[in-house]
Structure formats: structure tokens, C-alpha cells
Design an enzyme around this catalytic site. Structure first.
Site, PDB file in Angstrom:
ATOM      1  N   GLN A   1     -10.100  -4.109  -3.722  1.00  0.00           N
ATOM      2  CA  GLN A   1     -11.407  -3.636  -3.031  1.00  0.00           C
ATOM      3  C   GLN A   1     -12.357  -3.883  -4.124  1.00  0.00           C
ATOM      4  O   GLN A   1     -13.467  -4.319  -3.804  1.00  0.00           O
ATOM      5  CB  GLN A   1     -11.284  -2.176  -2.727  1.00  0.00           C
ATOM      6  CG  GLN A   1     -12.539  -1.667  -2.131  1.00  0.00           C
ATOM      7  CD  GLN A   1     -12.759  -2.239  -0.943  1.00  0.00           C
ATOM      8  OE1 GLN A   1     -12.159  -2.078   0.306  1.00  0.00           O
ATOM      9  NE2 GLN A   1     -14.006  -3.098  -0.775  1.00  0.00           N
TER      10      GLN A   1
ATOM     11  N   HIS B   1      -7.183   0.796  -6.513  1.00  0.00           N
ATOM     12  CA  HIS B   1      -7.498  -0.139  -5.411  1.00  0.00           C
ATOM     13  C   HIS B   1      -8.088  -1.438  -5.795  1.00  0.00           C
ATOM     14  O   HIS B   1      -9.174  -1.592  -5.579  1.00  0.00           O
ATOM     15  CB  HIS B   1      -8.256   0.636  -4.479  1.00  0.00           C
ATOM     16  CG  HIS B   1      -8.454   0.106  -3.024  1.00  0.00           C
ATOM     17  ND1 HIS B   1      -7.456  -1.134  -2.716  1.00  0.00           N
ATOM     18  CD2 HIS B   1      -9.084   0.376  -1.843  1.00  0.00           C
ATOM     19  CE1 HIS B   1      -7.681  -1.035  -1.581  1.00  0.00           C
ATOM     20  NE2 HIS B   1      -8.796  -0.414  -0.837  1.00  0.00           N
TER      21      HIS B   1
ATOM     22  N   CYS C   1     -16.166   1.495   0.403  1.00  0.00           N
ATOM     23  CA  CYS C   1     -15.044   0.666   0.886  1.00  0.00           C
ATOM     24  C   CYS C   1     -14.661   0.739   2.136  1.00  0.00           C
ATOM     25  O   CYS C   1     -13.940  -0.166   2.630  1.00  0.00           O
ATOM     26  CB  CYS C   1     -13.928   0.906  -0.165  1.00  0.00           C
ATOM     27  SG  CYS C   1     -13.215   2.830  -0.084  1.00  0.00           S
TER      28      CYS C   1
ATOM     29  N   ASP D   1     -17.153   7.025  -1.578  1.00  0.00           N
ATOM     30  CA  ASP D   1     -15.918   7.069  -0.816  1.00  0.00           C
ATOM     31  C   ASP D   1     -15.720   8.280  -0.196  1.00  0.00           C
ATOM     32  O   ASP D   1     -16.674   9.132  -0.400  1.00  0.00           O
ATOM     33  CB  ASP D   1     -14.885   6.516  -1.921  1.00  0.00           C
ATOM     34  CG  ASP D   1     -13.631   6.165  -1.179  1.00  0.00           C
ATOM     35  OD1 ASP D   1     -13.420   6.048   0.054  1.00  0.00           O
ATOM     36  OD2 ASP D   1     -12.387   6.165  -2.039  1.00  0.00           O
TER      37      ASP D   1
ATOM     38  N   ARG E   1       0.843  -1.286   0.039  1.00  0.00           N
ATOM     39  CA  ARG E   1      -0.090  -0.016   0.213  1.00  0.00           C
ATOM     40  C   ARG E   1       0.734   1.203   0.198  1.00  0.00           C
ATOM     41  O   ARG E   1       1.769   1.457   1.116  1.00  0.00           O
ATOM     42  CB  ARG E   1      -0.699  -0.154   1.199  1.00  0.00           C
ATOM     43  CG  ARG E   1      -1.483   1.405   1.458  1.00  0.00           C
ATOM     44  CD  ARG E   1      -2.701   1.117   2.446  1.00  0.00           C
ATOM     45  NE  ARG E   1      -3.817   0.629   1.788  1.00  0.00           N
ATOM     46  CZ  ARG E   1      -5.013   0.736   2.158  1.00  0.00           C
ATOM     47  NH1 ARG E   1      -5.629   1.186   3.514  1.00  0.00           N
ATOM     48  NH2 ARG E   1      -6.105  -0.148   1.833  1.00  0.00           N
TER      49      ARG E   1
ATOM     50  N   ARG F   1     -13.360  -8.832   1.238  1.00  0.00           N
ATOM     51  CA  ARG F   1     -11.911  -8.609   1.046  1.00  0.00           C
ATOM     52  C   ARG F   1     -11.076  -9.878   1.315  1.00  0.00           C
ATOM     53  O   ARG F   1      -9.913 -10.154   0.539  1.00  0.00           O
ATOM     54  CB  ARG F   1     -11.219  -7.373   2.062  1.00  0.00           C
ATOM     55  CG  ARG F   1     -11.898  -6.058   1.405  1.00  0.00           C
ATOM     56  CD  ARG F   1     -11.367  -5.652   0.297  1.00  0.00           C
ATOM     57  NE  ARG F   1      -9.890  -5.525   0.059  1.00  0.00           N
ATOM     58  CZ  ARG F   1      -9.186  -4.665   0.356  1.00  0.00           C
ATOM     59  NH1 ARG F   1      -9.813  -3.326   1.073  1.00  0.00           N
ATOM     60  NH2 ARG F   1      -7.986  -4.570   0.638  1.00  0.00           N
TER      61      ARG F   1
HETATM   62  N1  NVA Z   1      -9.749   6.617  -1.533  1.00  0.00           N
HETATM   63  C1  NVA Z   1      -9.628   6.230  -0.219  1.00  0.00           C
HETATM   64  C2  NVA Z   1      -9.796   4.653  -0.152  1.00  0.00           C
HETATM   65  C3  NVA Z   1      -9.524   4.026   1.385  1.00  0.00           C
HETATM   66  C4  NVA Z   1      -9.860   2.684   1.490  1.00  0.00           C
HETATM   67  C5  NVA Z   1      -8.263   6.383   0.123  1.00  0.00           C
HETATM   68  O1  NVA Z   1      -7.388   6.128  -0.918  1.00  0.00           O
HETATM   69  O2  NVA Z   1      -8.014   6.883   1.377  1.00  0.00           O
HETATM   70  N1   CP Z   2     -11.143  -0.231   2.284  1.00  0.00           N
HETATM   71  C1   CP Z   2      -9.916  -0.327   2.661  1.00  0.00           C
HETATM   72  O1   CP Z   2      -8.875  -0.896   1.999  1.00  0.00           O
HETATM   73  O2   CP Z   2      -9.723  -0.225   4.047  1.00  0.00           O
HETATM   74  P1   CP Z   2      -8.482  -0.207   4.891  1.00  0.00           P
HETATM   75  O3   CP Z   2      -7.896   1.495   4.519  1.00  0.00           O
HETATM   76  O4   CP Z   2      -9.171  -0.164   6.298  1.00  0.00           O
HETATM   77  O5   CP Z   2      -7.473  -1.150   4.527  1.00  0.00           O
END
Ligand code: NVA
Ligand code: CP
Length: 322
Positions: free
Chosen positions: A139, A136, A275, A235, A109, A303
């Protein structure tokens, strides 16, 4: 008997697999989930190790990958920027060369997609995108599996992609990593995404890396995007890494809150997805996310099941039987 390793593949964006491979993965996800629910031991990844590298916060991604890998018989190593040399400017290529000599699989990540692509280019083992600024894919894998579970022909045997064909997904809010991945999925799996974002936060076909823009329809007003949709999804207004824009975004996104009026113009059996993590009263009302059309908890649980199928596929290829 030792099985030959499948050719090296990465999962960096939704475009890394074909529709046929997604059909296979959803069927494996169904089988793996059923085994888990029945407390059946299944350890195809015994002695395999997953390294998880987090440069941003996470709850679901960490728990789902970590629990999933242990359930498959493997083990995990957890690294963050702060507690590794990644935070002290060791080149990503060097990190990839070293880490991939010691583990079988890497989940990352991070911020720019270019960074995970740089890692993958120097990795001896499969690399999975656990979220970047641009995409992502894990997800959306879970979201599509959840849609198929709820709207497919039942939980036994038919987890095909048919129930997605011709459907409409309404994306309300930021043209972010989730939105881009929905567009990639629509192009590959044959559905349409209705997108409504505030001005200045639009999706961009080039950034989403899609060629067929016929799968996207853009609407100024979120109510118009929701009209007739089979799935409404949103989101956070401010994604990780964009916190400096928080105040500006709070003003720009004020009308992009999924509420009961929006759900009322969607298809009567429309599902709501997010998500997570969610901010009730910002991008979605409590009535919608905690209401009868919301499947957000299934989405979160799934997930783990889809990522177990993904890890099995990347490390073992297609496996026979149930
Ligand atoms: N769009 C959000 C998704 C978190 C799972 C982010 O990138 O923070
Ligand atoms: N939806 C998702 O990726 O959640 P986290 O940021 O908690 O991993």
C-alpha cells in the site's frame, strides 16, 4: 534464451528494498502503467503462477494482484483460510514447503508478521506481504508512487524520489500497520512523518522496526500534526483482527477525524490519501475524501501498477529498456 533467475528475495516489509531499488520500481511502475493505458500487450511472466493466500478480507489487494498477474501473462491460485488446510492447523512451514514447489510467487495477507516470516523462511519462491497486523508495504508503495505522480516533475521520465525529500506526511489516527510502514518509508526515503494518535494507540519505533526516530514527530492534537503537511493520511479506527475493540475505539478516536479544518492548516497543495476501505464520518469526512485534494482512487488503481513492477522485479530482476 532462458534468463537466469535473480537471487531469492522476499517483500515482507518496506525495509526489504533500498532507496535505489525504490527509484527503479517507481520508474518501472510508470512504464508498466503507461503500457496498460495504451492497451499494449506485455507478458514477461507467461507460464508463471502467483498463489494468493488470504486469511483476512480484501477487495483491492485481491483484484490488483489477480488482474495484474493475468496482465503480465501469468496465472493465479486463490486460497483462503476457510477453503484450505491452513484453517485446519497445517503448520505454516509445511504449507510453505508445499505451495512454493508448485508456484513461482506467493502473496500472503495474514495476522502476525511472524507468520509470513515463518512462511518465507521455508519458501523456495519470493513471498510478498499483502498486509499483516504490523505492516502493509504494497500500500505504501502505491501511495508513494501516487505522490510522485502528482507532485513529481511530470509523468515522463522523472519518477525519481527527489520530490519526497524533506516533505511532511501527517498520519492521523491509529498507530497501526499503515502507520508503521509510513515510518519505515520515511527512514529509507528521507521525509518526515507527523503522527497524532489517541492515547493508548501510539506508534512505537521498536514495533515499526525503525532506528532513526528523527523522521517521526509526535503531536497530541491532529491539527498540530497537519500543520504544513504536504500529505494528510489516515485509516480506519479499527483494523482487521481488532474488531472486539470496536466500541472502545469509537470513543477514543472521536477527535481523530480528518476534516476540512485539518486540511486548511496543511500546505495549500496538500494531498489527502486513505488506503481504503474508508468510513465517512469516522476517520475522515465525506467533504475531504470526496473533495479536490483527495487522490484515493488513483491510490487504489496504482496498487495494481506498482505490484506488477514488484512481481516483475522479484521474478526477473532488473529488466532493461522500456
Ligand atoms: N489498517 C487496515 C488496513 C486495511 C487495508 C487493516 O489492517 O484492516
Ligand atoms: N487497501 C487495501 O489493502 O484494501 P483491501 O483490504 O480491499 O485489499
Amino acid at each position: 534464451m532462458t534468463m537466469p533467475a535473480p537471487p531469492l528475495r522476499h517483500y515482507l516489509s518496506f525495509q526489504d528494498f533500498t532507496a535505489d531499488e525504490y527509484a527503479y520500481l517507481f520508474e518501472r511502475s510508470r512504464i508498466i502503467k503507461k503500457r496498460f493505458k495504451n492497451y499494449e500487450k506485455y507478458h514477461p511472466l507467461a507460464d508463471r503462477t502467483l498463489a494468493m493466500i488470504f486469511e483476512k478480507a480484501s477487495t483491492r489487494t485481491r483484484v490488483s494482484f489477480e488482474a495484474g498477474m493475468y496482465q503480465l501473462g501469468g496465472s493465479v491460485v486463490h486460497l483462503t483460510t476457510g477453503d484450505s488446510q491452513l484453517g485446519r492447523a497445517e503448520p505454516i512451514e509445511d504449507s510453505a514447503r508445499v505451495i512454493s514447489r508448485m508456484v513461482d510467487l506467493v502473496m500472503i495477507r495474514t495476522y502476525e508478521q511472524a507468520k509470513i516470516e515463518g512462511f518465507a523462511a521455508h519458501s523456495r519462491v519470493p513471498v510478498i506481504n499483502g498486509l499483516t497486523n504490523e505492516f502493509h508495504p504494497c500500500q505504501i508503495l502505491a501511495d508513494l508512487f501516487t505522490f510522485i505522480e502528482h507532485r513529481g516533475k511530470g509523468s515522463e521520465g522523472n519518477q525519481g524520489l527527489d520530490c519526497l525529500h524533506g516533505k511532511t506526511v501527517a498520519w492521523i489516527g491509529d498507530g497501526n500497520n499503515m502507520a508503521n510502514t509510513w515510518l519505515q518509508a520515511a527512514e529509507i526515503l528521507g521525509f518526515t512523518v507527523h503522527v497524532s494518535t489517541p492515547s493508548g494507540y501510539e506508534v512505537n519505533a521498536a514495533l515499526a522496526r525503525i532506528k532513526n526516530t528523527a523522521c517521526v514527530k509526535v503531536f497530541n492534537h491532529p491539527m498540530e500534526a497537519c500543520a504544513g503537511a504536504h500529505l494528510v493520511t489516515t485509516d480506519v479506527w479499527t483494523s482487521m483482527g481488532f474488531e472486539a475493540e470496536n466500541e472502545e475505539r469509537r470513543k477514543a478516536f472521536i477527535d481523530w477525524c480528518v476534516d476540512e479544518d485539518m486540511m486548511a492548516v496543511a500546505a495549500p497543495d496538500a494531498l489527502f490519501m486513505h488506503c481504503l476501505p474508508a468510513h465517512r464520518g469516522e476517520e475522515v469526512t465525506a467533504e475531504v475524501i470526496d473533495g479536490p485534494q483527495s487522490v484515493v482512487w488513483d491510490e487504489a488503481e496504482n496498487r495494481m501498477h506498482v505490484q506488477k513492477a514488484l512481481m516483475e522485479f522479484l521474478l526477473l530482476g532488473r529488466v532493461g529498456g522500456g
